[in-house]
Motif scaffolding. Structure first.
Motif, PDB file in Angstrom:
ATOM      1  N   GLN A   1      90.890  20.048  24.847  1.00 18.74           N
ATOM      2  CA  GLN A   1      90.690  19.372  23.566  1.00 18.74           C
ATOM      3  C   GLN A   1      90.740  17.861  23.635  1.00 18.74           C
ATOM      4  OE1 GLN A   1      93.335  20.941  20.612  1.00 18.74           O
ATOM      5  NE2 GLN A   1      92.441  22.983  20.713  1.00 18.74           N
TER       6      GLN A   1
ATOM      7  N   GLN B   1      88.489  26.742  31.566  1.00 15.70           N
ATOM      8  CA  GLN B   1      87.793  27.605  30.614  1.00 15.70           C
ATOM      9  C   GLN B   1      87.868  29.075  31.027  1.00 15.70           C
ATOM     10  OE1 GLN B   1      84.023  25.506  30.777  1.00 15.70           O
ATOM     11  NE2 GLN B   1      84.334  24.672  28.722  1.00 15.70           N
TER      12      GLN B   1
ATOM     13  N   LYS C   1      94.228  25.185  26.304  1.00 21.56           N
ATOM     14  CA  LYS C   1      93.464  24.669  25.165  1.00 21.56           C
ATOM     15  C   LYS C   1      93.693  23.180  24.986  1.00 21.56           C
ATOM     16  CE  LYS C   1      93.175  27.115  21.346  1.00 21.56           C
ATOM     17  NZ  LYS C   1      93.549  27.991  20.204  1.00 21.56           N
TER      18      LYS C   1
ATOM     19  N   LEU D   1      91.309  30.335  30.324  1.00 25.52           N
ATOM     20  CA  LEU D   1      91.471  30.454  28.876  1.00 25.52           C
ATOM     21  C   LEU D   1      90.837  31.755  28.365  1.00 25.52           C
ATOM     22  CD1 LEU D   1      92.407  29.152  26.220  1.00 25.52           C
ATOM     23  CD2 LEU D   1      90.222  27.951  26.162  1.00 25.52           C
TER      24      LEU D   1
ATOM     25  N   ARG E   1      97.808  29.932  27.311  1.00 27.23           N
ATOM     26  CA  ARG E   1      96.583  29.636  26.551  1.00 27.23           C
ATOM     27  C   ARG E   1      96.730  28.302  25.833  1.00 27.23           C
ATOM     28  NH1 ARG E   1      95.182  33.294  21.467  1.00 27.23           N
ATOM     29  NH2 ARG E   1      97.188  32.358  20.910  1.00 27.23           N
ATOM     30  N   TRP E   2      97.880  28.063  25.239  1.00 25.89           N
ATOM     31  CA  TRP E   2      98.134  26.809  24.520  1.00 25.89           C
ATOM     32  C   TRP E   2      97.967  25.616  25.450  1.00 25.89           C
ATOM     33  CZ3 TRP E   2     103.645  24.740  24.352  1.00 25.89           C
ATOM     34  CH2 TRP E   2     103.700  23.520  23.659  1.00 25.89           C
TER      35      TRP E   2
END
Length: 159
Positions: free
Chosen positions: A152, A101, A148, A104, A144-145
């Motif tokens: 998720q 986190q 994430k 990110l 970032r991808w």
């Protein structure tokens, strides 16, 4: 660059210095996460954080040299990096989820700033600096991808 561009030049160099400082702080954060990875996915996170740190490290010199190319000066004194950066330096013990986190959030800051910085460079007629941001932002978008996607899944493997 002409003297009429001097105020713009100062803004461009300030932005390059901020991104250079951000890259170094993010690099150091990633090394921390790399060293302190743990748990059932230790190897995957250990390698991912190391890969991301290497990619970010590669951007620092390019940002510093771009400052020099437009007659500015890069951040050179170690003591100036933290005050210049807008990315927060990692502190304390973190869970893997908190590490992901935190990274990110750092990428979100950098991506937003690079978009604005690219626009400012374009408006100032400095397509070289705009190009640097356009290329480097892709590294941050890809990282970032990956981050994430890790958050998720909801499989509780990221503690």
């Amino acid at each position: 660059m002409t003297t009429t561009l001097q105020p713009r030049l100062t803004e461009l160099v300030t932005a390059l210095n901020r991104e250079q400082a951000n890259a170094l702080v993010l690099y150091l954060n990633y090394k921390k996460y790399h060293w302190l990875s743990f748990g059932p996915l230790f190897r995957d996170y250990h390698l991912l954080f190391d890969e991301h740190s290497s990619q970010v490290l590669d951007t620092i010199d390019e940002l510093a040299e771009r400052s020099l190319m437009i007659d500015g000066k890069p951040v050179a004194d170690p003591a100036k990096y933290l005050p210049t950066a807008t990315v927060r330096a990692s502190e304390g013990e973190l869970s893997l989820r908190e590490m992901v986190q935190e990274a990110l959030i750092a990428h979100e800051v950098i991506i937003a700033e690079m978009h604005k910085d690219a626009e400012a460079a374009t408006e100032a007629g400095d397509i070289g600096t705009a190009d640097v941001y356009t290329r480097l932002v892709q590294t941050h978008q890809k990282q970032r991808w990956f981050l994430k996607e890790l958050l998720q899944k909801g499989d509780n493997l990221v503690s």
